[in-house]
Design an enzyme around this catalytic site. Structure first.
Site, mmCIF file in Angstrom:
data_model
loop_
_atom_site.group_PDB
_atom_site.id
_atom_site.type_symbol
_atom_site.label_atom_id
_atom_site.label_comp_id
_atom_site.label_asym_id
_atom_site.label_seq_id
_atom_site.Cartn_x
_atom_site.Cartn_y
_atom_site.Cartn_z
ATOM 1 N N GLU A 133 -36.486 2.627 29.765
ATOM 2 C CA GLU A 133 -35.711 1.860 28.817
ATOM 3 C C GLU A 133 -36.172 2.259 27.376
ATOM 4 O O GLU A 133 -35.452 2.425 26.411
ATOM 5 C CB GLU A 133 -35.483 0.598 29.013
ATOM 6 C CG GLU A 133 -34.746 -0.014 30.337
ATOM 7 C CD GLU A 133 -33.379 0.651 30.191
ATOM 8 O OE1 GLU A 133 -32.612 0.677 29.136
ATOM 9 O OE2 GLU A 133 -32.594 0.922 31.490
ATOM 10 N N HIS A 136 -35.061 5.368 25.957
ATOM 11 C CA HIS A 136 -33.734 5.514 25.420
ATOM 12 C C HIS A 136 -33.753 5.170 23.788
ATOM 13 O O HIS A 136 -33.081 5.653 22.944
ATOM 14 C CB HIS A 136 -32.917 4.546 25.985
ATOM 15 C CG HIS A 136 -32.332 5.247 27.221
ATOM 16 N ND1 HIS A 136 -31.560 6.253 27.267
ATOM 17 C CD2 HIS A 136 -32.287 4.496 28.419
ATOM 18 C CE1 HIS A 136 -31.105 6.623 28.840
ATOM 19 N NE2 HIS A 136 -31.400 5.425 29.419
#
Length: 266
Positions: A133, A136
Site C-alpha cells: 500500500e 501506491h
C-alpha cells in the site's frame, strides 16, 4: 448515527448518463461544467493536500479508530516502528475496528488497516500488505486516483477551485471521496509497481519482504478453498489474472536476494 463507510458498496469513478434525443442541449451549462473540470484538473498540490486531509479526517471521525491502549493499535505501532516516511511523505498509521478485510493508503501518507485484516494475518503478512500500500503512495497512484475522483466530482457536483481557494466539500461529497480512497482499484502495471516498491521499502527498513508473497498466497487460498471474498481481495486480484505470476516474481526476487522465508502463520 455516523455513517460507516466500510460496509457500503464501492462507487464507480466514471458515470455514464443517457439523455433522450429530444433533450435540449444547454450550451451554457456545458461550458460551465467544462470550466469546472479544468479548474479541478489544475488544482495545486496544496489544494490537493487539503482535500486529502479533509477526507482522511472525515473517515477517522466516521469510523471506529482503536485507541492508543488497544491491542490492535499496540501491535500496529510495534510492526511499523521505523516506518516514518516514504519519498519525503510522512507516514501515519491507524486501525479501524470493522468487519471488512481491508487496508488502504492515502496520498498524504495516511495508512489505515482494518482490525479484521489484522485478525487473519501474521506480522510478516501484515507488513507485506502495508509495504504494498505504501508503494501506491510512493508511485503517486493514490494521488492520481484521488485527483480523478475530484475531477469526476467537479463535473457532477461542482467541486472546483475558485479564486485560488479550494471549494468547501459537503458531507456527502466527503463520504464519496473517502469511499473512493478505500476502494481504489489500480491497473496491472500499478500493482506491479507497488509490489516492487513495497519489496524494496520493506527490505531497506529491515522488514522481511516474503510477507508480501505470503499475504498474496493466503488471499488466493481463501478465495479458492472457501469462495471467500472481501473488498481487498476484489480490488487486489479480481481484475488481475496474473496473480500467480506476481507471486512467482516476488518469490524469485526474495530467493535471489537470499532472504529466508519466515515460518507460516497458523
Amino acid at each position: 448515527m455516523k455513517k460507516n463507510l466500510i460496509r457500503t458498496m464501492a462507487i464507480a469513478l466514471g458515470l455514464a448518463i443517457a439523455a433522450p434525443a429530444s433533450a435540449q442541449f444547454n450550451l451554457g451549462k456545458a461550458i460551465s461544467a467544462g470550466k469546472k473540470a479544468v479548474q479541478a484538473a489544475t488544482l495545486t498540490d496544496a489544494q490537493m493536500a487539503a482535500y486529502v486531509k479533509e477526507s482522511v479526517d472525515w473517515m477517522d471521525a466516521n469510523n471506529p479508530v482503536t485507541p492508543d491502549d488497544d491491542p490492535y493499535t499496540i501491535r500496529l505501532k510495534k510492526l511499523t516502528d521505523g516506518l516514518n516516511d516514504v519519498e519525503g511523505i510522512p507516514l501515519n498509521f491507524k486501525v479501524y475496528r470493522v468487519i471488512d478485510v481491508n487496508a488502504f493508503a492515502c496520498a498524504d501518507g495516511s495508512v489505515r488497516v482494518f482490525s479484521s485484516l489484522m485478525d487473519i494475518m501474521s506480522d510478516d503478512e501484515l507488513l507485506g500488505i502495508i509495504g504494498h500500500e505504501i508503494g501506491h503512495v510512493a508511485k503517486h497512484h493514490s494521488k492520481n486516483a484521488f485527483r480523478t475522483e475530484l475531477m469526476t466530482g467537479a463535473l457532477k457536483d461542482g467541486i472546483a477551485s475558485t479564486g485560488g481557494v479550494a471549494a468547501a466539500l459537503t458531507d456527502s461529497q466527503l463520504g464519496q471521496l473517502s469511499e473512493s480512497l478505500i476502494n481504489a482499484k489500480y491497473s496491472q502495471k500499478q500493482e506491479k509497481e507497488a509490489d516492487d516498491y513495497g519489496y524494496q521499502f520493506l527490505k531497506s527498513h529491515g522488514k522481511n519482504p516474503w510477507g508480501m508473497v505470503q499475504a498474496f498466497e493466503k488471499f488466493q487460498k481463501m478465495e479458492a478453498e472457501a469462495g471467500a471474498s472481501s473488498s481487498y481481495i476484489n480490488k487486489m486480484f479480481s481484475s488481475h489474472p496474473e496473480t500467480k505470476e506476481r507471486i512467482k516474481r516476488m518469490t524469485e526476487r526474495c530467493t535471489k536476494d537470499g532472504i529466508a522465508r519466515p515460518a507460516e502463520s497458523k
